[in-house]
Design a protein around this motif. Sequence first.
Motif, mmCIF file in Angstrom:
data_model
loop_
_atom_site.group_PDB
_atom_site.id
_atom_site.type_symbol
_atom_site.label_atom_id
_atom_site.label_comp_id
_atom_site.label_asym_id
_atom_site.label_seq_id
_atom_site.Cartn_x
_atom_site.Cartn_y
_atom_site.Cartn_z
ATOM 1 N N LEU A 160 50.585 -53.608 60.156
ATOM 2 C CA LEU A 160 51.480 -53.858 61.286
ATOM 3 C C LEU A 160 52.084 -52.559 61.806
ATOM 4 C CD1 LEU A 160 53.282 -57.125 60.132
ATOM 5 C CD2 LEU A 160 51.469 -56.872 61.838
ATOM 6 N N GLU A 161 52.341 -51.628 60.893
ATOM 7 C CA GLU A 161 52.836 -50.322 61.334
ATOM 8 C C GLU A 161 51.787 -49.612 62.179
ATOM 9 O OE1 GLU A 161 54.071 -48.065 57.980
ATOM 10 O OE2 GLU A 161 55.821 -49.316 57.530
ATOM 11 N N GLU A 182 48.896 -57.463 70.239
ATOM 12 C CA GLU A 182 49.823 -58.518 69.824
ATOM 13 C C GLU A 182 49.077 -59.691 69.205
ATOM 14 O OE1 GLU A 182 51.764 -59.345 73.470
ATOM 15 O OE2 GLU A 182 53.112 -57.612 73.377
ATOM 16 N N ALA A 231 48.075 -58.730 65.759
ATOM 17 C CA ALA A 231 49.220 -58.808 64.840
ATOM 18 C C ALA A 231 49.470 -60.254 64.414
ATOM 19 C CB ALA A 231 50.465 -58.225 65.507
ATOM 20 N N LYS A 256 51.832 -51.307 65.485
ATOM 21 C CA LYS A 256 53.038 -50.907 66.205
ATOM 22 C C LYS A 256 52.877 -49.528 66.812
ATOM 23 C CE LYS A 256 57.276 -51.393 67.562
ATOM 24 N NZ LYS A 256 57.612 -52.391 68.597
ATOM 25 N N SER A 257 52.215 -48.636 66.067
ATOM 26 C CA SER A 257 51.947 -47.305 66.585
ATOM 27 C C SER A 257 51.056 -47.380 67.818
ATOM 28 C CB SER A 257 51.306 -46.445 65.491
ATOM 29 O OG SER A 257 50.925 -45.190 66.010
ATOM 30 N N ASN A 316 52.395 -54.635 55.856
ATOM 31 C CA ASN A 316 53.296 -53.706 56.537
ATOM 32 C C ASN A 316 52.549 -52.498 57.067
ATOM 33 O OD1 ASN A 316 55.536 -55.307 56.092
ATOM 34 N ND2 ASN A 316 56.060 -54.315 54.157
ATOM 35 N N ASP A 356 52.715 -48.233 75.368
ATOM 36 C CA ASP A 356 54.009 -48.208 76.055
ATOM 37 C C ASP A 356 54.204 -46.868 76.750
ATOM 38 O OD1 ASP A 356 55.829 -50.219 73.613
ATOM 39 O OD2 ASP A 356 54.791 -50.785 75.450
ATOM 40 N N LYS A 392 47.355 -54.122 75.283
ATOM 41 C CA LYS A 392 48.576 -54.350 74.526
ATOM 42 C C LYS A 392 48.652 -55.798 74.049
ATOM 43 C CE LYS A 392 53.588 -53.937 74.746
ATOM 44 N NZ LYS A 392 54.771 -53.620 75.577
ATOM 45 N N GLU A 427 50.875 -49.940 69.859
ATOM 46 C CA GLU A 427 51.712 -50.477 70.948
ATOM 47 C C GLU A 427 52.528 -49.353 71.592
ATOM 48 O OE1 GLU A 427 52.938 -55.058 70.312
ATOM 49 O OE2 GLU A 427 53.941 -53.661 69.000
ATOM 50 N N THR A 428 53.066 -48.479 70.746
ATOM 51 C CA THR A 428 53.848 -47.355 71.257
ATOM 52 C C THR A 428 52.992 -46.456 72.146
ATOM 53 O OG1 THR A 428 55.260 -47.389 69.289
ATOM 54 C CG2 THR A 428 55.267 -45.368 70.612
#
Length: 571
Positions: free
Chosen positions: A189-190, A142, A145, A193-194, A186, A200, A138, A196-197
């Motif tokens: 980064l999307e 980051e 990103a 972010k996916s 974008n 998570d 993770k 990262e999810t």
Amino acid sequence: MSEPSDEQAAMQHYLVCGTEDCQKNGQFYCNACHRPLCEHCRDEHVKIPDTKFHEIVLYRHRKQQLPVEKCKLHPTRNVDIFCKECKIPLCSKCSTMEEHHGHTFDDLEDIYAEKYVLWQGEFSKIQKYFLPTTQRLKTDIEEDATQIRKIMESLRTSMKAEVKSLKHLVDEVTSENLEHIYTMENSLLEMLKSQETTYDDYIAYLGKMSDEFQQYLSLTNQKLLFSETLKIKTIPETTKPILPVFTGGKVSKDDISKLLGRVNVPNKEPEKREIQPMEAVNTHMKSTEKQLEQSKEKSDMKQTLCLSSSVTKVREYSVPGVFSAYHESADKSGRLWVSDRGGNLVQTDLQGNQLQKIQTSGGEEGYHTATQDGDLIYTDKDKRVIYRITPDKKITEFIKTGDWTPLSVHFSRINEGILVGMIKDGKAKITRYSKAGKEIQNIQIDKQGQELYSTPHHITENTNGNICTSDHGKQAVVVVNKSGQHRFFYTGQGSVFSPYGICTDVLGHILMCNRISNTIHLLDQDGGFLTIIRSSQQSIKCPRGVCVDDENNLYVGQRDTNTVTVYKYLQ
């Protein structure tokens, strides 16, 4: 074993030998009898014909005792064997029944101990491999990103430099290309972010598995050790983003697009993030554990530090400039900081001579702590600021806590971070800061979403990384592990309990003052009660603050007097 007298209870503060009428330190353990033994009783134990072949180990290496379960067919017997053919637990009388004739049996306690270790190993994998590895992945996302943002900003800068001299010709093209970059950014980064999810969700899954493993390890759920299958889902794979590059164009009025160039993503397969194999981590863990064990063995050989059979007063002195001694912080220079409920904070030498004094907004809380560098860190409730005092007496603003009011503070000797107990609008939390003052962790609720804290007045950290908090509102000592997961509450020994000052020592003991009974409670690192120190002959009256220095001396501050008493309780 007979109950110890009040005088004995006042003096003993160690694990008592399990032999009747023996009050010595039970540092050994008989796995057959399941009781602690002192060195003398251990030697006698192996001389008795009936017990000479019993397995005796150090107490910390003891075998887990089989939970007591009554046989359904023979209620007066305990279930203690396992039928290998029928694959069920039985009592010894069941084994003589006809349906088990000719069957072979195993000792259920040995199986339980083996399963206990096995499940502990699985729990250890989550803590030492799956969670750290996933958190590292993770962090990798980051960092990617951040790199994306830096690269995109660099690309924008390059493009703007290209068009500056020809801006009147390329405004429209520039606008289109910049919009293209933002769209691409974008999208990337999307994607991150996916990812990262994904991790998570996986971390949440590991947390759930960890909770289940802990349930399986509990004495009440020992049956689950035989019915459940050990299986942890593998860590999801993700891919690194393919970084865009900028291709410059030619300077030409008729070929503006070529002049400005475009940002493209290289046509190649994304690189998979590296997931370190568990075998490599296990090898490193085993090597580290072996080194720690060897280091501990050398340390044990060099000195056998343990609890003394009695508490000895080393010295006592009055601290000028304070009316009482509600909290003490000992630094490495051999000096002591003492505060009273009126906000007076005084530094003294070991003879009680005042070295410096400041006025603070603090009161009865443990609002100051000494660092390894000789600095002192203290909280200001009114300004919601944490200050640092250097050895040259310079005071600087260190951390602002926003709309949270800081009450207690503790410097970590493990990672040199700062732990702060804070309150706001009826809520409370523990926040961990880095040595530089960066907020890195907040601890507020347990796994069930319940508030862990109410009024965290005093806080300390144990040798195993546990965070121990003396909470007035909860009337308990609240202990969580270094990840912030709740471990246990300690609420005294039957009488009303109102904890004040708290500290730990080199052996992992937890010591805290009880305001109601005017005593000092002594626990092991897992919350096991060892004893109460309460001898009037030792002049321990109305204790409010405790701390242990690098020479394992116990400092006790008291209410309504500025006297600090120093005791030797380890030998």
